[in-house]
Design a protein around this motif. Structure first.
Motif, PDB file in Angstrom:
ATOM      1  N   VAL A 165      -7.197   1.888   5.578  1.00  0.00           N
ATOM      2  CA  VAL A 165      -7.494   0.764   6.469  1.00  0.00           C
ATOM      3  C   VAL A 165      -8.235  -0.323   5.703  1.00  0.00           C
ATOM      4  O   VAL A 165      -7.897  -1.519   5.793  1.00  0.00           O
ATOM      5  CB  VAL A 165      -8.315   1.232   7.695  1.00  0.00           C
ATOM      6  N   ARG A 166      -9.225   0.074   4.947  1.00  0.00           N
ATOM      7  CA  ARG A 166     -10.015  -0.903   4.188  1.00  0.00           C
ATOM      8  C   ARG A 166      -9.165  -1.634   3.160  1.00  0.00           C
ATOM      9  O   ARG A 166      -9.202  -2.864   3.065  1.00  0.00           O
ATOM     10  CB  ARG A 166     -11.183  -0.188   3.495  1.00  0.00           C
ATOM     11  N   GLU A 167      -8.365  -0.912   2.403  1.00  0.00           N
ATOM     12  CA  GLU A 167      -7.591  -1.521   1.324  1.00  0.00           C
ATOM     13  C   GLU A 167      -6.496  -2.433   1.844  1.00  0.00           C
ATOM     14  O   GLU A 167      -6.247  -3.505   1.278  1.00  0.00           O
ATOM     15  CB  GLU A 167      -7.010  -0.421   0.432  1.00  0.00           C
ATOM     16  N   GLN A 218       0.825  -1.205   0.000  1.00  0.00           N
ATOM     17  CA  GLN A 218       0.000   0.000   0.000  1.00  0.00           C
ATOM     18  C   GLN A 218       0.861   1.257   0.000  1.00  0.00           C
ATOM     19  O   GLN A 218       0.541   2.249  -0.653  1.00  0.00           O
ATOM     20  CB  GLN A 218      -0.914   0.008   1.227  1.00  0.00           C
ATOM     21  N   GLU A 219       1.960   1.206   0.728  1.00  0.00           N
ATOM     22  CA  GLU A 219       2.818   2.379   0.880  1.00  0.00           C
ATOM     23  C   GLU A 219       3.690   2.635  -0.343  1.00  0.00           C
ATOM     24  O   GLU A 219       3.838   3.774  -0.781  1.00  0.00           O
ATOM     25  CB  GLU A 219       3.712   2.218   2.116  1.00  0.00           C
ATOM     26  N   SER A 220       4.304   1.594  -0.888  1.00  0.00           N
ATOM     27  CA  SER A 220       5.344   1.822  -1.898  1.00  0.00           C
ATOM     28  C   SER A 220       5.249   0.940  -3.132  1.00  0.00           C
ATOM     29  O   SER A 220       6.049   1.095  -4.052  1.00  0.00           O
ATOM     30  CB  SER A 220       6.721   1.612  -1.264  1.00  0.00           C
ATOM     31  N   ALA A 279     -15.346   0.505  12.628  1.00  0.00           N
ATOM     32  CA  ALA A 279     -16.410   0.657  11.636  1.00  0.00           C
ATOM     33  C   ALA A 279     -17.668   1.258  12.236  1.00  0.00           C
ATOM     34  O   ALA A 279     -18.134   0.840  13.302  1.00  0.00           O
ATOM     35  CB  ALA A 279     -16.725  -0.694  10.998  1.00  0.00           C
ATOM     36  N   ASP A 280     -18.197   2.262  11.543  1.00  0.00           N
ATOM     37  CA  ASP A 280     -19.432   2.943  11.934  1.00  0.00           C
ATOM     38  C   ASP A 280     -19.335   3.642  13.285  1.00  0.00           C
ATOM     39  O   ASP A 280     -20.355   4.027  13.862  1.00  0.00           O
ATOM     40  CB  ASP A 280     -20.619   1.957  11.958  1.00  0.00           C
ATOM     41  N   LEU A 322      -3.346   0.413  11.961  1.00  0.00           N
ATOM     42  CA  LEU A 322      -3.200   0.765  10.553  1.00  0.00           C
ATOM     43  C   LEU A 322      -3.535   2.240  10.318  1.00  0.00           C
ATOM     44  O   LEU A 322      -2.832   2.945   9.584  1.00  0.00           O
ATOM     45  CB  LEU A 322      -4.105  -0.111   9.691  1.00  0.00           C
ATOM     46  N   ALA A 323      -4.607   2.698  10.947  1.00  0.00           N
ATOM     47  CA  ALA A 323      -4.991   4.102  10.799  1.00  0.00           C
ATOM     48  C   ALA A 323      -3.899   5.019  11.334  1.00  0.00           C
ATOM     49  O   ALA A 323      -3.550   6.030  10.713  1.00  0.00           O
ATOM     50  CB  ALA A 323      -6.304   4.357  11.521  1.00  0.00           C
TER      51      ALA A 323
END
Length: 457
Positions: A441-443, A308-310, A406-407, A378-379
């Motif tokens: 976070v989701r990905e 995700q980062e690189s 979530a929510d 992660l967030a």
């Protein structure tokens, strides 16, 4: 040395108010140089000042940091809630200068000295470049077009005036939902949810680095001059700022700041997930396994973070300065005991990232459910822990569970780009472009589940 104090407006004056001995009339450049400290007042926004991954950033902030460094002064930042409070705080002596695009008016010239960074800007039409509809090139072409703006804003007022000037025909749609910001509406144009909106030119230019399918070239208002400012009793500081800004515009440093905020794409280049056949995710799997061991953190999750980062590119440097395989910020990298020269070394990057992840796990240790805790980790990795703590505080204040993502907390992560929420008294870290962390976070978790289905421990 650059020192930053990010605080709520109600606290901002407590450490910076002048004593009777240091009257306002005496606080000009010579006194500031003697103290080697410059206190600036600004507002949180995507252009002026914000905290990203624990580090202060912003176009206005980077410029005033450059000025402070050129004068050999430490920089101290205090944050106001609105433009009116900027001037009030300056006049009370809670700061030495205003670092924000303050509109230039004849009335305000009686109260302050406009100086330093100055610009001429206007409102622009934001439209999608999808090839389906021709781009509007003139304001007369806005007749018959549906344009969406927030209700009771300067953008709505400009459209109403323009509609009157053109003899009517612009289809103005007012957005009444408080949680939607002007920047949200730019994203909605990019996504094709609405056809047009209006924004300030600098905000539109910055957002174009996130959405490369928008056009922001059509100006729809008269140019408005804006500038930084100091008190009337600080003419020497004003003169120094004017001379600095005139010279600074010719420097590579100034050009790099412009490029950082208004030209470099903020969106990573997406590519397919690399093949995970034969039980391998990447050539760095051995590092993910080595440094995730002993901290109850699946190495495949660390691999998902790295992708995700690189995209597993060890040479990558982001617009914000994060570098290497795990895209660790320089200050965080050295804070984890690493030599900055090794930021592109894959093992050093994974080692530093693992230490940072450990610290985040400890910070969220009160979240008993492991799966929930991972979402917060992660967030925090993506945005810096401060904004997530703010979102938890907002969730608690408004009756949501601060330990469920979530929510619950994720709703306030999204809302932290809205002044109504990031200026709330429970928040300490100001403006935050939360939609990126929400998606992050989701990905990462979706990819992690894919890796788990293909690769065994």
């Amino acid at each position: 040395m650059i020192m930053v104090l990010s605080c709520r407006p109600k606290d901002s004056g407590s450490e910076n108010k002048l004593t009777p001995k240091d009257s306002l009339a005496k606080i000009d450049l010579p006194k500031l140089l003697e103290k080697k400290k410059l206190t600036v007042i600004t507002l949180y926004s995507s252009v002026s000042y914000f905290i990203y991954r624990g580090e202060p950033m912003g176009y206005e902030y980077d410029l005033c940091k450059d000025f402070a460094e050129s004068m050999g002064m430490d920089l101290n930042v205090v944050v106001a809630k609105n433009v009116t409070q900027l001037v009030e705080m300056l006049q009370r002596g809670e700061g030495d200068m205003i670092v924000y695009n303050l509109p230039v008016t004849n009335e305000m010239k009686k109260e302050i000295i406009y100086c330093g960074k100055n610009s001429v800007s206007s409102q622009v039409l934001v439209q999608r470049t999808d090839g389906k509809n021709p781009l509007l090139k003139d304001v007369t072409e806005m007749i018959g077009k549906e344009i969406y703006v927030k209700q009771n804003t300067k953008y709505e007022q400009r459209l109403l005036n323009l509609d009157s000037e053109l003899g009517g025909g612009i289809l103005i749609h007012d957005i009444k939902q408080d949680s939607i910001t002007s920047e949200d509406m730019i994203e909605m144009v990019s996504q094709g949810k609405i056809p047009y909106t209006v924004s300030d030119a600098d905000v539109a230019r910055l957002n174009k680095t996130y959405y490369n399918n928008i056009d922001v070239s059509l100006e729809i208002s008269f140019p408005q001059r804006s500038s930084w400012a100091v008190r009337k009793t600080s003419p020497k500081l004003a003169d120094a700022l004017d001379k600095w800004f005139e010279a600074d515009q010719q420097t590579p440093r100034y050009q790099s700041i412009i490029k950082r905020y208004f030209e470099i794409s903020k969106k990573p280049a997406y590519s397919p997930i690399l093949s995970v056949e034969r039980g391998h995710i990447s050539v760095y799997d051995h590092l993910f396994k080595k440094y995730s061991a002993g901290m109850d953190f699946d190495w495949r999750l660390m691999a998902s973070i790295a992708y995700q980062e690189s995209r597993f590119d060890t040479t990558l440097t982001s617009w914000a300065g994060a570098g290497g395989l795990m895209q660790v910020m320089p200050k965080t990298f050295t804070g984890m005991g690493e030599n900055i020269e090794n930021i592109n070394n894959p093992e050093a990057s994974v080692r530093a990232a693992s230490k940072y992840i450990r610290s985040l796990i400890r910070s969220f240790s009160n979240i008993e459910n492991k799966e929930e805790r991972i979402k917060f980790v992660l967030a925090g990795y993506n945005s810096g822990i401060g904004h997530i703590l703010d979102a938890q505080a907002l969730a608690k204040k408004y009756g949501k569970n601060p330990n469920i993502w979530a929510d619950n907390v994720d709703e306030y992560v999204l809302l932290k780009s809205n002044p109504e929420y990031y200026t709330d008294s429970v928040c300490r870290f100001g403006y935050f472009r939360g939609k990126e962390t929400y998606a992050y976070v989701r990905e990462v978790l979706v990819r992690y589940e894919y890796y788990k289905s293909k690769v065994t421990l």
